[in-house]
Write an enzyme that holds these catalytic residues in place. Structure first.
Site, PDB file in Angstrom:
ATOM      1  N   TYR A 222      -8.957   4.562   2.753  1.00 14.29           N
ATOM      2  CA  TYR A 222      -7.509   4.383   2.564  1.00 14.29           C
ATOM      3  C   TYR A 222      -7.090   2.971   2.970  1.00 14.29           C
ATOM      4  O   TYR A 222      -6.358   2.295   2.262  1.00 14.29           O
ATOM      5  CB  TYR A 222      -6.741   5.430   3.370  1.00 14.29           C
ATOM      6  CG  TYR A 222      -7.257   6.827   3.143  1.00 14.29           C
ATOM      7  CD1 TYR A 222      -7.079   7.456   1.912  1.00 14.29           C
ATOM      8  CD2 TYR A 222      -7.970   7.503   4.129  1.00 14.29           C
ATOM      9  CE1 TYR A 222      -7.592   8.727   1.680  1.00 14.29           C
ATOM     10  CE2 TYR A 222      -8.488   8.774   3.918  1.00 14.29           C
ATOM     11  CZ  TYR A 222      -8.294   9.380   2.682  1.00 14.29           C
ATOM     12  OH  TYR A 222      -8.810  10.627   2.456  1.00 14.29           O
TER      13      TYR A 222
ATOM     14  N   GLN B  13       4.970   1.713   3.146  1.00  9.80           N
ATOM     15  CA  GLN B  13       3.830   0.856   2.782  1.00  9.80           C
ATOM     16  C   GLN B  13       4.277  -0.302   1.890  1.00  9.80           C
ATOM     17  O   GLN B  13       3.850  -1.440   2.063  1.00  9.80           O
ATOM     18  CB  GLN B  13       2.799   1.676   2.010  1.00  9.80           C
ATOM     19  CG  GLN B  13       1.719   2.277   2.857  1.00  9.80           C
ATOM     20  CD  GLN B  13       0.690   3.011   2.002  1.00  9.80           C
ATOM     21  OE1 GLN B  13       0.873   3.237   0.813  1.00  9.80           O
ATOM     22  NE2 GLN B  13      -0.397   3.393   2.615  1.00  9.80           N
TER      23      GLN B  13
ATOM     24  N   GLN C 112      -5.263  -0.399   1.155  1.00  7.91           N
ATOM     25  CA  GLN C 112      -3.997  -0.880   1.726  1.00  7.91           C
ATOM     26  C   GLN C 112      -4.049  -2.355   2.131  1.00  7.91           C
ATOM     27  O   GLN C 112      -3.049  -3.055   2.082  1.00  7.91           O
ATOM     28  CB  GLN C 112      -3.639  -0.061   2.973  1.00  7.91           C
ATOM     29  CG  GLN C 112      -3.064   1.310   2.705  1.00  7.91           C
ATOM     30  CD  GLN C 112      -2.620   1.976   4.002  1.00  7.91           C
ATOM     31  OE1 GLN C 112      -1.994   1.384   4.863  1.00  7.91           O
ATOM     32  NE2 GLN C 112      -2.972   3.234   4.153  1.00  7.91           N
TER      33      GLN C 112
ATOM     34  N   HIS D  31      -8.096   3.172  -6.236  1.00  9.91           N
ATOM     35  CA  HIS D  31      -6.862   2.566  -5.712  1.00  9.91           C
ATOM     36  C   HIS D  31      -7.100   1.098  -5.349  1.00  9.91           C
ATOM     37  O   HIS D  31      -6.281   0.232  -5.642  1.00  9.91           O
ATOM     38  CB  HIS D  31      -6.371   3.327  -4.476  1.00  9.91           C
ATOM     39  CG  HIS D  31      -5.444   4.453  -4.797  1.00  9.91           C
ATOM     40  ND1 HIS D  31      -5.833   5.771  -4.749  1.00  9.91           N
ATOM     41  CD2 HIS D  31      -4.149   4.461  -5.178  1.00  9.91           C
ATOM     42  CE1 HIS D  31      -4.810   6.542  -5.087  1.00  9.91           C
ATOM     43  NE2 HIS D  31      -3.780   5.767  -5.354  1.00  9.91           N
TER      44      HIS D  31
END
Length: 338
Positions: free
Chosen positions: A282, A100, A286, A307
């Site tokens: 998620y 990632q 990202q 996050h």
């Protein structure tokens, strides 16, 4: 040298990875302090360290404080040339988390970049390699990203030993993304087991299909079985395809029935789909660095996670781009980078 507080927001390894990835991309010298200061095990773990060292190799960076347990690093990158690289995360450290981080600057290298990475492909608290391959990459391809991932061998906890190969072609720029509504055409998946009976993977798949059928959904789930993994393990990933990709997964554990594993993944996907947003939680975090690189982008995510909040803070600090959040932490939200 740009100063970044490593205890901000989520305050984990993700902050370190995103910060060093964007520093490599923008050739910005950074100092990260208070790394994982609020965690029981403070400082860099081997997994975080591998990502930082990998980014340093990719960007020919000078690093100080790069050792296990370190709570402060200085990262001074140069240019990103590309080439062939091999990284070993050791034992079952997550390949997905290292990849990632590398994917962000590698797209803007001078030449094609190939990464061969050894470690855990399907481990706790990290994206399975199948998620990056079947959810992350197809979404980034909508922005003009050019990458391929090949799974060579699965690696489960505790021994790891999995291997992947990722090939990333250089691009000049990313196209803006505008994804605010989901339109789903099909559901696919992979149920896998290593050093365990074949029926484990089959039962995971069957349980997932039965749960989805309760909601009138059908899924095409491929079975993968191998006896050459270093540790026994299993897992399942499901993803919905259409104008977007939405994914959910579950891992097998000792004493956890295969049916529970399959059901968990299906319930996760159903929850995301019922929300109606085109990005799962998620991908909602990202995609933040890529939105900043592209500009003029807006997405809706099923959950504005801690996050995502942390990634926005770090991305704004390094790139200077500002984000607009329409929603609250822990709830569905639209995120815009004008």
């Amino acid at each position: 040298m740009l100063e970044i507080d490593g205890s901000f927001g989520e305050g984990g390894g993700a902050l370190v990875r995103i910060a060093t990835a964007l520093a490599a991309l923008t050739s910005t010298p950074i100092r990260i302090y208070n790394i994982r200061a609020n965690r029981p095990k403070k400082g860099l773990s081997y997994q975080h360290l591998t990502a930082v060292k990998a980014l340093a190799k990719l960007s020919k960076a000078r690093i100080e404080g790069a050792e296990v347990g370190s709570m402060e690093i200085k990262f001074t990158p140069q240019r990103i040339k590309g080439g062939n690289f091999y990284f070993d995360v050791k034992t079952a450290g997550s390949i997905g988390l290292v990849l990632q981080a590398l994917m962000i600057p590698a797209a803007f290298a001078e030449d094609k970049t190939t990464f061969k990475i050894r470690g855990g492909t399907d481990v706790k608290w990290s994206p399975p390699i199948d998620y990056i391959k079947n959810v992350t990459l197809p979404l980034l391809e909508k922005m003009g990203y050019k990458g391929k991932i090949k799974l060579l061998k699965r690696g489960y906890y505790p021994k790891g030993g999995g291997t992947i190969e990722a090939m990333i072609q250089p691009i000049k720029r990313l196209k803006p993304i505008k994804l605010t509504k989901a339109k789903i055409d099909s559901i696919k998946g992979i149920s896998h087991a290593g050093k365990l009976p074949l029926h484990v993977a089959e039962r995971q798949a069957r349980a997932a299909q039965e749960k989805l059928q309760e909601k009138g959904l059908e899924a095409d789930i491929r079975i993968e079985h191998s006896n050459d993994t270093l540790s026994p393990g299993s897992g399942i990933i499901l993803w919905a395809e259409g104008n977007t990709r939405i994914g959910a997964s579950s891992l097998g554990e000792k004493g956890k029935p295969a049916e529970t594993v399959g059901k968990e993944a299906a319930e996760g996907l159903i929850k995301f789909l019922e929300n109606g947003a085109p990005l799962d939680k998620y991908m909602g975090d990202q995609i933040i660095p890529y939105m900043s690189i592209a500009g003029e982008s807006i997405i809706r995510t099923v959950e504005f996670s801690m996050h995502a909040y942390t990634n926005i803070h770090v991305t704004e600090k390094i790139t200077g781009k500002k984000f607009k959040i329409m929603g609250e932490l822990g709830k569905p939200a639209a995120i815009e980078c004008p």
